[in-house]
Design a protein around this motif. Structure first.
Motif, short mmCIF file in Angstrom:
data_model
loop_
_atom_site.label_atom_id
_atom_site.label_comp_id
_atom_site.label_asym_id
_atom_site.label_seq_id
_atom_site.Cartn_x
_atom_site.Cartn_y
_atom_site.Cartn_z
N GLU A 1 1.28 9.88 -8.81
CA GLU A 1 0.93 8.46 -10.11
C GLU A 1 1.56 7.40 -9.53
O GLU A 1 0.75 6.48 -9.91
N GLU A 2 2.48 6.94 -8.69
CA GLU A 2 2.65 5.72 -8.18
C GLU A 2 1.51 5.19 -6.96
O GLU A 2 1.00 4.28 -7.02
N GLN A 3 0.87 6.79 -6.07
CA GLN A 3 -0.75 6.66 -5.43
C GLN A 3 -1.40 5.99 -6.20
O GLN A 3 -2.04 4.90 -6.00
N ASP A 4 -1.66 6.76 -7.42
CA ASP A 4 -3.10 6.45 -8.41
C ASP A 4 -3.05 4.72 -8.39
O ASP A 4 -3.69 4.35 -9.20
N LYS A 5 -1.79 4.26 -8.42
CA LYS A 5 -1.77 2.95 -9.09
C LYS A 5 -1.61 1.63 -7.94
O LYS A 5 -1.91 0.56 -8.13
N LEU A 6 -2.22 2.76 -6.72
CA LEU A 6 -2.37 1.19 -5.60
C LEU A 6 -4.11 1.14 -5.08
O LEU A 6 -4.26 2.10 -5.43
N PRO A 7 -3.95 0.31 -4.34
CA PRO A 7 -5.65 0.16 -4.51
C PRO A 7 -5.17 1.07 -3.04
O PRO A 7 -5.22 1.30 -2.03
N ALA A 8 -6.85 1.62 -2.78
CA ALA A 8 -7.20 2.28 -1.83
C ALA A 8 -6.40 2.03 -0.06
O ALA A 8 -5.65 2.99 0.52
N TRP A 9 -6.15 0.67 0.00
CA TRP A 9 -5.67 0.87 1.65
C TRP A 9 -4.61 0.62 1.99
O TRP A 9 -4.01 0.18 3.10
#
Length: 276
Positions: free
Chosen positions: A169-177
């Motif tokens: 869930e936290e990864q999905d909130k982050l931009p790709a980089w």
């Protein structure tokens, strides 16, 4: 290292024998005069060559007074794994009795043998599962991590599944980089060391017996009253600035202004340039 001439021959022979038997599994520290000061070794239960069946361990530290072996050494048990307080206390009592019986002769190997026997007899974790806080009953499926912490397999599976979901869930909130390139890595719930385990396999384990027989949690009237008092206290502390508002903190802007000295310096420079 050459030992001091003052070192008792009995101690020298004992240490040489220990190094020959335990090899890299023992550490001996010497003082500036070359006399042995501290002996350390981690002891495991006897399980032949089945290392995976070693569920408990403890590190033995022995400080040698100059009068040893004509006096008792100072013994400490460090970093116990899978052992509760009652087991540790029993070990200390047995160690004290053994040292008292052997005053006047080397006793370190006797202590190592004594501790190993006790660990072999109680080669099951006597601690609690750090996830559900229940103990380990006969028939429970449990997991020993590489850092020698113990969990019901069922509890560890639930913990890691929730942790993995939060990670995604936290990864999905982050931009790709900004996203992690390593993916989810399981860690020990106690010490946060990296652990290797198959979550899908852990999920096949049955719940621990004590957890199944435990009384189901219910929200009582007393608990509701306590929740309301805590809500009021939280609101009061927040109104007084005692609670950090995460959203408000994220929206704050940092304003950088010149100090009075920098301003005065800038003004004097401008005035000087005018009169040139």
């Amino acid at each position: 290292m050459e030992m001091s001439l003052k070192t008792n021959e009995r101690v020298q022979e004992e240490l040489e024998a220990l190094e020959a038997i335990l090899m890299d599994d023992i550490s001996i520290s010497y003082n500036e005069r070359g006399c042995p000061e501290l002996i350390k070794t981690t002891i495991f239960p006897s399980t032949a060559n089945e290392v995976d069946k070693q569920y408990v361990c403890v590190t033995l530290e022995v400080k040698l007074p100059e009068e040893y072996p004509d006096c008792e050494p100072l013994v400490q048990l460090r970093n116990p794994r899978g052992l509760d307080d009652s087991t540790i206390n029993h070990l200390y009592k047995s160690i004290k009795d053994k040292c008292a019986e052997n005053v006047g002769q080397p006793v370190i190997f006797e202590l190592i043998d004594l501790i190993r026997e006790n660990l072999t007899e109680s080669n099951l974790p006597t601690c609690q599962c750090a996830v559900c806080l229940y103990g380990f009953s006969e028939g429970d499926s449990f997991t020993k991590t590489q850092c020698f912490h113990y969990f019901h397999s069922y509890c560890l599976a639930n913990h890691l599944s929730i942790t993995k979901r939060h990670f995604q869930e936290e990864q999905d909130k982050l931009p790709a980089w900004q996203k992690s390139t390593k993916g989810f890595q399981a860690t020990c719930p106690v010490c946060r060391e990296m652990i290797e385990c198959d979550i899908d396999e852990l999920k096949t384990a049955h719940p621990p017996k004590e957890l199944e027989s435990a009384q189901k949690f219910e929200v009582t009237n007393d608990l509701r009253l306590l929740q309301e008092r805590m809500r009021q206290l939280f609101s009061y502390q927040k109104s007084k600035g005692g609670i950090i508002d995460i959203e408000a903190e994220e929206n704050k802007l940092l304003l950088i202004t010149q100090s009075s000295e920098e301003t005065a310096s800038s003004e004097s420079t401008e005035v000087g340039s005018i009169y040139k």
